[in-house]
Design a protein around this motif. Sequence first.
Motif, mmCIF file in Angstrom:
data_model
loop_
_atom_site.group_PDB
_atom_site.id
_atom_site.type_symbol
_atom_site.label_atom_id
_atom_site.label_comp_id
_atom_site.label_asym_id
_atom_site.label_seq_id
_atom_site.Cartn_x
_atom_site.Cartn_y
_atom_site.Cartn_z
ATOM 1 N N PRO A 11 20.688 2.536 -1.142
ATOM 2 C CA PRO A 11 21.086 1.111 -0.733
ATOM 3 C C PRO A 11 20.523 0.686 0.658
ATOM 4 O O PRO A 11 20.451 -0.843 0.904
ATOM 5 C CB PRO A 11 23.044 0.545 -0.892
ATOM 6 C CG PRO A 11 23.114 2.024 -0.870
ATOM 7 C CD PRO A 11 21.594 2.921 -1.856
ATOM 8 N N THR A 20 13.290 -3.242 -12.077
ATOM 9 C CA THR A 20 14.064 -2.596 -11.464
ATOM 10 C C THR A 20 13.873 -0.500 -11.327
ATOM 11 O O THR A 20 14.259 -0.110 -10.095
ATOM 12 C CB THR A 20 16.095 -2.110 -12.138
ATOM 13 O OG1 THR A 20 16.127 -3.943 -11.919
ATOM 14 C CG2 THR A 20 16.824 -1.413 -11.291
ATOM 15 N N ILE A 27 13.837 -9.180 -4.523
ATOM 16 C CA ILE A 27 13.483 -7.903 -3.013
ATOM 17 C C ILE A 27 12.026 -8.841 -2.460
ATOM 18 O O ILE A 27 11.568 -9.771 -2.749
ATOM 19 C CB ILE A 27 13.297 -6.656 -4.022
ATOM 20 C CG1 ILE A 27 11.617 -7.213 -4.455
ATOM 21 C CG2 ILE A 27 13.550 -6.483 -4.462
ATOM 22 C CD1 ILE A 27 11.148 -5.921 -4.923
ATOM 23 N N THR A 81 11.086 0.098 -9.551
ATOM 24 C CA THR A 81 11.987 -0.257 -7.911
ATOM 25 C C THR A 81 12.546 1.478 -7.579
ATOM 26 O O THR A 81 11.985 1.918 -6.213
ATOM 27 C CB THR A 81 12.513 -1.150 -7.435
ATOM 28 O OG1 THR A 81 11.776 -2.440 -7.754
ATOM 29 C CG2 THR A 81 13.068 -1.380 -5.914
ATOM 30 N N ASN A 82 13.788 1.584 -8.515
ATOM 31 C CA ASN A 82 14.058 2.751 -8.146
ATOM 32 C C ASN A 82 12.831 3.997 -8.477
ATOM 33 O O ASN A 82 13.145 4.836 -7.628
ATOM 34 C CB ASN A 82 15.285 3.343 -9.163
ATOM 35 C CG ASN A 82 16.180 2.121 -9.228
ATOM 36 O OD1 ASN A 82 16.954 1.977 -8.316
ATOM 37 N ND2 ASN A 82 17.162 1.761 -10.640
ATOM 38 N N ASN A 122 18.320 -9.428 -2.148
ATOM 39 C CA ASN A 122 19.164 -8.540 -2.676
ATOM 40 C C ASN A 122 18.223 -7.780 -3.494
ATOM 41 O O ASN A 122 17.662 -6.911 -3.491
ATOM 42 C CB ASN A 122 19.705 -9.366 -3.309
ATOM 43 C CG ASN A 122 19.716 -10.354 -4.625
ATOM 44 O OD1 ASN A 122 17.952 -10.119 -4.699
ATOM 45 N ND2 ASN A 122 19.959 -11.437 -4.551
ATOM 46 N N THR A 123 18.660 -7.428 -4.453
ATOM 47 C CA THR A 123 18.008 -5.699 -5.604
ATOM 48 C C THR A 123 17.294 -6.999 -6.394
ATOM 49 O O THR A 123 16.136 -6.560 -7.329
ATOM 50 C CB THR A 123 19.445 -5.222 -6.469
ATOM 51 O OG1 THR A 123 20.237 -6.254 -6.955
ATOM 52 C CG2 THR A 123 20.269 -4.319 -5.277
ATOM 53 N N GLU A 124 17.347 -8.046 -6.856
ATOM 54 C CA GLU A 124 16.742 -8.286 -8.082
ATOM 55 C C GLU A 124 15.475 -9.263 -6.728
ATOM 56 O O GLU A 124 14.571 -8.734 -7.790
ATOM 57 C CB GLU A 124 17.548 -9.389 -8.365
ATOM 58 C CG GLU A 124 16.535 -9.993 -9.651
ATOM 59 C CD GLU A 124 17.671 -10.805 -10.593
ATOM 60 O OE1 GLU A 124 18.112 -10.420 -11.521
ATOM 61 O OE2 GLU A 124 17.454 -11.896 -10.879
ATOM 62 N N GLY A 180 14.834 2.425 -4.944
ATOM 63 C CA GLY A 180 15.357 1.157 -5.303
ATOM 64 C C GLY A 180 17.328 1.498 -4.668
ATOM 65 O O GLY A 180 18.110 1.157 -4.581
#
Length: 234
Positions: A199, A187, A144, A190-191, A140-142, A196
């Motif tokens: 989605p 985060t 990864i 990643t962005n 998931n987003t956390e 990130g």
Amino acid sequence: MNSRLIRKLHRWLGLVFSVSVLLASGSGVLHNVMTRTQAPPPQAKPSGGGMDVAAIRLSVAEAVGKLGGDKPEVQAVNLRGIGGQPWYQIYTTTSRAPQYVSAVDGRVDPAMDEAYAAEIATKFLAGAAVKKTDFLTAFNTEYINIFRILPVYRFDAGDALDTRVYVSTTTGSVTRHTDRQRQFEATVFTNFHKLGFIPDKDTRDLVLTVVTFGIFLVACLGVALFFATRPKKR
């Protein structure tokens, strides 16, 4: 070469794709900051409550026989210390999750996998009480894909830092340790570095490919412009 056209393309394409350069350079700065503010990844070494090996009464074959039904094809067997007692952790071709058989009395306990994960988390956090908040079978987003290992349990400590750990009973270790501040930095990184905030992975990979090629094209135009506008020899 039409130097005017090349200059115009170089200028506008450079402006468009400079956003990607800014994001990449910003993530590079943040990466250096994170190496100072965040601890290295946990060591992938088995962790549990220890065991009394003298208490072992069952052989591996006897433990597998306790699973019942047709004799399953065994893929792997680990001896784990859970609650101070030895348990066989058995992986078979017919079961997606590990099965646990007590090496002392042959008892089969379907809930032992979560108990083992909780014990690993508690020991990693120096005895802190933990609460299971998730069981991940996909990234998931956390958590990864760079952490690679699935499935994992998530346990939260419920402290002021919002500490949480991800535990794999396959490796017998914590695969990720984070908190509110660490996750904020991760985060943002990643962005910036991997876009990130998009989605869908296929769309994200396409955008990354396009902007990377755009930077390459701008660099090529810069080289071409250099030669197109260089002073001519008399």
